[in-house]
Design a protein around this motif. Structure first.
Motif, short mmCIF file in Angstrom:
data_model
loop_
_atom_site.label_atom_id
_atom_site.label_comp_id
_atom_site.label_asym_id
_atom_site.label_seq_id
_atom_site.Cartn_x
_atom_site.Cartn_y
_atom_site.Cartn_z
N ILE A 221 -0.42 -8.10 -2.33
CA ILE A 221 -0.03 -7.72 -3.68
C ILE A 221 1.46 -8.01 -3.88
O ILE A 221 2.26 -7.80 -2.98
CB ILE A 221 -0.37 -6.25 -3.94
CG1 ILE A 221 -0.42 -5.94 -5.43
CG2 ILE A 221 0.60 -5.32 -3.22
CD1 ILE A 221 -1.10 -4.61 -5.74
N THR A 222 1.80 -8.54 -5.04
CA THR A 222 3.20 -8.80 -5.36
C THR A 222 3.68 -7.95 -6.53
O THR A 222 4.88 -7.81 -6.76
CB THR A 222 3.41 -10.29 -5.71
OG1 THR A 222 2.52 -10.66 -6.79
CG2 THR A 222 3.13 -11.17 -4.51
N SER A 223 2.75 -7.38 -7.26
CA SER A 223 3.09 -6.51 -8.38
C SER A 223 1.90 -5.59 -8.66
O SER A 223 0.76 -6.04 -8.64
CB SER A 223 3.40 -7.35 -9.63
OG SER A 223 3.66 -6.53 -10.76
N GLY A 224 2.19 -4.31 -8.90
CA GLY A 224 1.11 -3.39 -9.24
C GLY A 224 0.66 -2.50 -8.10
O GLY A 224 -0.44 -1.95 -8.14
N LEU A 225 1.51 -2.32 -7.09
CA LEU A 225 1.13 -1.45 -5.98
C LEU A 225 0.85 -0.02 -6.45
O LEU A 225 0.01 0.69 -5.89
CB LEU A 225 2.23 -1.44 -4.91
CG LEU A 225 1.90 -0.72 -3.59
CD1 LEU A 225 0.70 -1.38 -2.90
CD2 LEU A 225 3.12 -0.73 -2.67
N GLU A 226 1.52 0.37 -7.53
CA GLU A 226 1.29 1.71 -8.08
C GLU A 226 -0.14 1.88 -8.60
O GLU A 226 -0.67 3.00 -8.66
CB GLU A 226 2.30 2.02 -9.19
CG GLU A 226 2.11 1.26 -10.49
CD GLU A 226 2.68 -0.17 -10.45
OE1 GLU A 226 2.58 -0.86 -11.49
OE2 GLU A 226 3.22 -0.58 -9.41
N VAL A 227 -0.78 0.76 -8.97
CA VAL A 227 -2.18 0.81 -9.42
C VAL A 227 -3.09 1.15 -8.25
O VAL A 227 -4.03 1.93 -8.37
CB VAL A 227 -2.59 -0.52 -10.08
CG1 VAL A 227 -4.06 -0.47 -10.51
CG2 VAL A 227 -1.69 -0.84 -11.27
N VAL A 228 -2.81 0.55 -7.09
CA VAL A 228 -3.57 0.87 -5.88
C VAL A 228 -3.43 2.35 -5.55
O VAL A 228 -4.41 3.03 -5.23
CB VAL A 228 -3.11 0.01 -4.69
CG1 VAL A 228 -3.99 0.29 -3.46
CG2 VAL A 228 -3.15 -1.47 -5.03
N ASP A 229 -2.21 2.85 -5.65
CA ASP A 229 -1.96 4.27 -5.38
C ASP A 229 -2.75 5.15 -6.35
O ASP A 229 -3.35 6.16 -5.96
CB ASP A 229 -0.46 4.55 -5.51
CG ASP A 229 -0.08 5.95 -5.05
OD1 ASP A 229 -0.87 6.56 -4.29
OD2 ASP A 229 0.99 6.43 -5.44
N LYS A 230 -2.77 4.76 -7.60
CA LYS A 230 -3.51 5.52 -8.61
C LYS A 230 -5.00 5.55 -8.28
O LYS A 230 -5.64 6.61 -8.34
CB LYS A 230 -3.28 4.90 -9.99
CG LYS A 230 -3.97 5.60 -11.13
CD LYS A 230 -3.65 4.91 -12.46
CE LYS A 230 -4.36 5.59 -13.63
NZ LYS A 230 -4.03 4.89 -14.92
N ILE A 231 -5.55 4.40 -7.92
CA ILE A 231 -6.99 4.32 -7.63
C ILE A 231 -7.33 5.08 -6.36
O ILE A 231 -8.35 5.79 -6.30
CB ILE A 231 -7.44 2.85 -7.52
CG1 ILE A 231 -7.25 2.13 -8.87
CG2 ILE A 231 -8.90 2.76 -7.09
CD1 ILE A 231 -7.48 0.63 -8.81
N GLN A 232 -6.49 4.97 -5.32
CA GLN A 232 -6.84 5.62 -4.05
C GLN A 232 -6.75 7.14 -4.13
O GLN A 232 -7.19 7.84 -3.23
CB GLN A 232 -5.96 5.07 -2.92
CG GLN A 232 -4.50 5.40 -3.00
CD GLN A 232 -4.05 6.45 -1.99
OE1 GLN A 232 -4.73 6.71 -1.00
NE2 GLN A 232 -2.91 7.07 -2.26
N ASN A 233 -6.23 7.65 -5.24
CA ASN A 233 -6.15 9.09 -5.43
C ASN A 233 -7.24 9.67 -6.33
O ASN A 233 -7.24 10.88 -6.60
CB ASN A 233 -4.77 9.46 -6.00
CG ASN A 233 -3.72 9.65 -4.92
OD1 ASN A 233 -3.81 10.57 -4.12
ND2 ASN A 233 -2.75 8.75 -4.88
N VAL A 234 -8.18 8.83 -6.80
CA VAL A 234 -9.21 9.34 -7.69
C VAL A 234 -10.22 10.19 -6.92
O VAL A 234 -10.39 10.04 -5.71
CB VAL A 234 -9.95 8.20 -8.44
CG1 VAL A 234 -8.97 7.35 -9.24
CG2 VAL A 234 -10.74 7.34 -7.47
#
Length: 223
Positions: free
Chosen positions: A189-202
């Protein structure tokens, strides 16, 4: 003079060819949780080319992140997830072929890497990859002591010895070191790591499927 010009033209041609070979493939993934951008590694051409092919066929569009484990990874790419009803267990779908493993010692499961899912060793001793199912690593940041202890256990199990480079990665950036050499890493990933963090917390059910669907809207290749 003519010889000099000729040699210059040859050098320019070779340089152009080299640049073409090293061209980086970029991918943009739009999801209901946000947008992520990736680069696909040239070192893993079979996985790179297969992912490009599926993306261009819009194979991933509307699929779910069907398996999410906090502090580990988020997984998608199962075509059965497109119209799956709530609560249905997923993870068995995909094309009827596999991709040969491409284990590159310098490509590690650092946080934010893109890797290929696969069936277990018992039915898949060559560790070949699923043709469509992938995961994005989250993992954890290890203390030096935790890393050394895990590294020793892996060595005792015959999984190889961790390097100083791996220790630096997993004690600073974080990730899942125990997957190195077991699953093919083919992008990051080069942009949007915060999206992964958001998803892994659902929130998830007993099968690790999100209680509220997290859907891939599109995957576009930018070359």
């Amino acid at each position: 003079m003519k010889r000099t010009i000729k040699m210059l033209l040859i050098a320019v041609t070779m340089l152009t060819a080299a640049c073409t070979e090293q061209k980086t493939t970029k991918v943009v993934m739009e999801t209901t949780a946000g947008t992520m951008e990736f680069v696909l590694y040239n070192e893993t051409p079979k996985h790179r080319d297969n992912f490009i092919k599926l993306a261009q066929e819009q194979y991933f569009d509307s699929l779910l992140f069907h398996r999410v484990i906090k502090d580990f990874m988020i997984q998608g790419g199962d075509p059965d997830s497109k119209y799956a009803e709530a609560g249905v267990r997923l993870g068995e779908g995909g094309p009827d072929y596999r991709i040969d493993a491409e284990f590159i010692p310098t490509l590690h499961h650092r946080r934010g890497t893109l890797a290929a899912a696969r069936e277990g060793d018992r039915v898949n001793p060559t560790k070949s990859s699923s043709a469509s199912q992938f995961y994005i690593v989250w993992g954890k940041v290890y203390s030096p002591e935790e890393f050394d202890s895990m590294s020793q256990r892996m060595k005792e199990l015959g999984m190889g010895e961790m390097t100083a480079e791996q220790k630096e990665i997993y004690t600073t950036v974080g990730g899942t070191p125990f997957l190195d050499g077991q699953y093919t890493v083919f992008g990051e990933i080069t942009s949007g790591l915060e999206v992964v963090d958001k998803i892994q917390n659902v929130g998830t059910d007993n099968f690790d499927r999100p209680l509220q669907d997290v859907r891939i809207l599109s995957v576009k290749v930018i070359e």
